[in-house]
Design a protein around this motif. Structure first.
Motif: not given
Length: 217
Positions: A73-85
């Motif tokens: 929504d804030r147009n912040i384009s830092v790439p995210v890698i999802i982590l889960t167990t």
């Protein structure tokens, strides 16, 4: 050497420490921040200016998905890698829909973690074959919502074949061997079947399919 700045977001201290220890074995990565929940992560973005965020999905206060929605929504384009167990199909697909660049189990190998971060920095999305299958199945379902009760075209031929085997009591491993695909692919098809039929178990899927005339005993 240019270092990639990493923000680690996870509510478990041990997980954060474990990731730090792995990443610090390479001069390519610099840990610039840690957060226990999505709210903390969002507040840290401007301060630490990460190149990549490693984001847990299930966290108190604010989940990873909620944080990703705010970033979008804030147009912040830092790439995210999802982590889960563990595998969480619906959450994973929602995260990818919000722009996540990868999806990793927390026990992934050092090499796979590094490879995913490098890919994310380049603006690429790196997904395994089985996860791609789930994403494609979900997109197909979104384009073709559940039709009227009794529609025999609801499932693909392969899904009908798998569900028919389930109805006969066969396990995923046995079905995979019988039709020449991997067990994970069978499970991906089952996830698609559950989504299309609006159920969450094998028994419910069989019952719903029989009611609609998709399969017969």
């Amino acid at each position: 050497m240019t270092q990639h700045r990493i923000l680690i977001v996870d509510d478990h201290f041990v997980v954060r420490q474990g990731l730090k220890l792995i990443l610090e074995t390479s001069e390519q990565f610099q840990i610039v921040g840690e957060a226990e929940n999505g709210k903390q992560a969002v507040s840290l973005i401007d301060e630490v200016q990460p190149d990549v965020i490693l984001m847990d999905l299930n966290m108190p206060v604010m989940s990873g998905l909620e944080a990703m929605q705010i970033l979008r929504d804030r147009n912040i384009s830092v790439p995210v890698i999802i982590l889960t167990t563990y595998n969480e199909d619906e959450l994973m697909i929602n995260g990818l829909a919000l722009g996540a660049r990868g999806y990793l189990l927390k026990d992934t190998s050092r090499e796979n973690l590094f490879r995913n971060i490098e890919s994310a920095v380049r603006g690429e999305t790196l997904l395994s074959a089985e996860i791609m299958e789930k994403v494609i199945a979900a997109r197909e379902y979104q384009r073709n919502p559940v039709p009227a009760k009794g529609a025999s075209s609801l499932l693909t031929d392969k899904e009908v074949q798998i569900l028919q085997s389930v109805a006969r009591g066969f396990k995923s491993k046995e079905i995979a061997y019988d039709i020449g695909i991997s067990e994970r692919t069978v499970k991906a098809h089952l996830t698609s079947i559950y989504n299309k039929l609006g159920v969450d178990s094998r028994s419910q899927a069989v019952a719903a399919a029989m009611e609609r005339g998709i399969i017969q005993m």
